[in-house]
Design an enzyme around this catalytic site. Structure first.
Site, PDB file in Angstrom:
ATOM      1  N   LYS A  32      64.646 -36.739 -22.922  1.00 39.84           N
ATOM      2  CA  LYS A  32      63.940 -35.665 -23.604  1.00 39.84           C
ATOM      3  C   LYS A  32      62.809 -35.208 -22.689  1.00 39.84           C
ATOM      4  CE  LYS A  32      60.964 -36.219 -27.042  1.00 39.84           C
ATOM      5  NZ  LYS A  32      59.818 -35.354 -26.700  1.00 39.84           N
ATOM      6  N   LYS A  61      59.535 -27.320 -29.030  1.00 45.43           N
ATOM      7  CA  LYS A  61      59.079 -27.059 -30.416  1.00 45.43           C
ATOM      8  C   LYS A  61      58.578 -25.628 -30.593  1.00 45.43           C
ATOM      9  CE  LYS A  61      57.587 -31.829 -31.397  1.00 45.43           C
ATOM     10  NZ  LYS A  61      57.601 -32.475 -30.068  1.00 45.43           N
ATOM     11  N   ASP A  64      56.895 -19.342 -33.523  1.00 46.80           N
ATOM     12  CA  ASP A  64      56.232 -18.049 -33.324  1.00 46.80           C
ATOM     13  C   ASP A  64      56.967 -17.016 -34.172  1.00 46.80           C
ATOM     14  OD1 ASP A  64      54.706 -15.911 -32.206  1.00 46.80           O
ATOM     15  OD2 ASP A  64      54.528 -16.997 -30.326  1.00 46.80           O
ATOM     16  N   ARG A 214      57.008 -44.120 -25.140  1.00 50.55           N
ATOM     17  CA  ARG A 214      56.114 -45.131 -24.573  1.00 50.55           C
ATOM     18  C   ARG A 214      56.634 -46.567 -24.558  1.00 50.55           C
ATOM     19  NH1 ARG A 214      51.308 -42.418 -27.878  1.00 50.55           N
ATOM     20  NH2 ARG A 214      53.167 -41.985 -29.128  1.00 50.55           N
TER      21      ARG A 214
HETATM   22  O1  LIG Z   1      60.356 -33.302 -31.481  1.00 47.51           O
HETATM   23  C1  LIG Z   1      60.097 -34.444 -31.087  1.00 47.51           C
HETATM   24  O2  LIG Z   1      60.724 -34.946 -30.187  1.00 47.51           O
HETATM   25  C2  LIG Z   1      59.095 -35.234 -31.840  1.00 47.51           C
HETATM   26  C3  LIG Z   1      58.945 -34.916 -33.169  1.00 47.51           C
HETATM   27  C4  LIG Z   1      58.230 -35.752 -34.029  1.00 47.51           C
HETATM   28  O3  LIG Z   1      58.140 -35.538 -35.232  1.00 47.51           O
HETATM   29  N1  LIG Z   1      57.636 -36.852 -33.484  1.00 47.51           N
HETATM   30  C5  LIG Z   1      57.710 -37.161 -32.148  1.00 47.51           C
HETATM   31  O4  LIG Z   1      57.162 -38.204 -31.748  1.00 47.51           O
HETATM   32  N2  LIG Z   1      58.405 -36.331 -31.306  1.00 47.51           N
HETATM   33  C6  LIG Z   1      58.435 -36.626 -29.849  1.00 47.51           C
HETATM   34  O5  LIG Z   1      59.057 -37.895 -29.626  1.00 47.51           O
HETATM   35  C7  LIG Z   1      58.394 -38.613 -28.596  1.00 47.51           C
HETATM   36  C8  LIG Z   1      57.938 -39.953 -29.128  1.00 47.51           C
HETATM   37  O6  LIG Z   1      57.334 -40.686 -28.120  1.00 47.51           O
HETATM   38  P1  LIG Z   1      56.779 -42.159 -28.325  1.00 47.51           P
HETATM   39  O7  LIG Z   1      55.882 -42.136 -29.531  1.00 47.51           O
HETATM   40  O8  LIG Z   1      56.047 -42.448 -27.054  1.00 47.51           O
HETATM   41  O9  LIG Z   1      57.994 -43.041 -28.552  1.00 47.51           O
HETATM   42  C9  LIG Z   1      57.279 -37.725 -28.082  1.00 47.51           C
HETATM   43  O10 LIG Z   1      57.749 -37.081 -26.921  1.00 47.51           O
HETATM   44  C10 LIG Z   1      57.061 -36.699 -29.182  1.00 47.51           C
HETATM   45  O11 LIG Z   1      56.698 -35.443 -28.674  1.00 47.51           O
END
Ligand SMILES: O=C(O)c1cc(=O)[nH]c(=O)n1[C@@H]1O[C@H](COP(=O)(O)O)[C@@H](O)[C@H]1O
Length: 236
Positions: A32, A61, A64, A214
């Site tokens: 991602k 995300k 707009d 992370r």
């Molecule tokens: O759309 C996303 O990917 C996303 C949506 C959401 O509700 N929560 C969320 O954590 N994310 C993404 O998922 C990833 C989670 O990362 P970690 O919390 O480090 O595991 C990040 O890149 C966030 O931007």
């Protein structure tokens, strides 16, 4: 469910991203790429990662007015990506416009990227939703409402927490995608996430894909942690 956990490459530089990916040179990943990396490195980093043979969820995300989202999506669809997202709170017209942009902008019409919509961020609690968004429904009902709108707008699925996946599939269809971030192996630091689940629990609760950042990217041995999460996610 997809057997590969998606790895969130939340790095700010291309160098860090490239160094991290060399650890996985023998593995085809689903990664991602989010706004931290894209805003600083643009389409080049997307093309570079794609050339390594990895699948890509471009997590920008979009949110707009419909015309702006349509035009932005049309441009982004020219990148050879596998999945992209918008915020469901942008509304049904915006989501339909995003889909139109994807359909028009994708060079290979037989291989359209999956388009999904964020419901309530996994960093949001019911209390915060009520106080800050003034939504008086339960968090589950708010997520289900956004999922229903997303399905009716013709998108492929949503981003939600693992805890909402089974109910979303019940009110949409079993192949409606539930992509679930907020994944934490037992004992891992939760950080800013609120609605979290282990890979094992996400598997049991019907997630289609898990997103893990992370816990893998900050690990002293990312490959080992990835493999362990992958095993748990596959119910081993
Ligand atoms: O759309 C996303 O990917 C996303 C949506 C959401 O509700 N929560 C969320 O954590 N994310 C993404 O998922 C990833 C989670 O990362 P970690 O919390 O480090 O595991 C990040 O890149 C966030 O931007």
């Amino acid at each position: 469910m997809n057997t590969k956990p998606m790895i969130a490459l939340d790095f700010s530089t291309a160098e860090e991203t490239k160094t991290f990916l060399t650890l996985f040179k023998d593995e085809e990943l689903y990664v991602k790429l989010g706004m931290e990396l894209y805003y600083q490195n643009g389409p080049e980093i997307v093309k570079w990662v794609k050339n390594l043979g990895h699948e890509i969820f471009l997590d920008l995300k979009l949110h707009d007015i419909p015309n702006t989202v349509y035009r932005a999506m049309k441009g982004l669809a020219a990148l050879d990506i596998d999945m992209i997202n918008v915020h469901a709170s942008g509304g049904s017209q915006m989501m339909k416009a995003a889909k139109e942009g994807i359909m028009e902008g994708t060079p290979n019409k037989s291989n359209l990227p999956k388009l999904i919509a964020v419901t309530q961020l996994t960093s949001t609690t019911e209390e915060a939703m009520r106080n800050e968004q003034l939504i008086q429904a339960s968090l589950m009902d708010s997520v289900l409402h956004y999922a229903k709108n997303t399905c009716e707008a013709g998108l492929d699925g949503v981003v939600c927490s693992a805890w909402e996946a089974a109910k979303i599939k019940e009110i949409t269809s079993s192949d409606f995608l539930c992509v679930t971030p907020g994944i934490r192996p037992a004992g891992a630091s939760i950080g800013d996430q609120q609605r979290v689940a282990t890979p094992q629990k996400a598997h049991e609760m019907g997630s289609s894909y898990i997103v893990v950042g992370r816990p893998i990217t900050q690990a002293s041995n990312p490959v080992e942690v990835y493999q362990s999460i992958k095993r748990q996610w596959n119910g081993e």
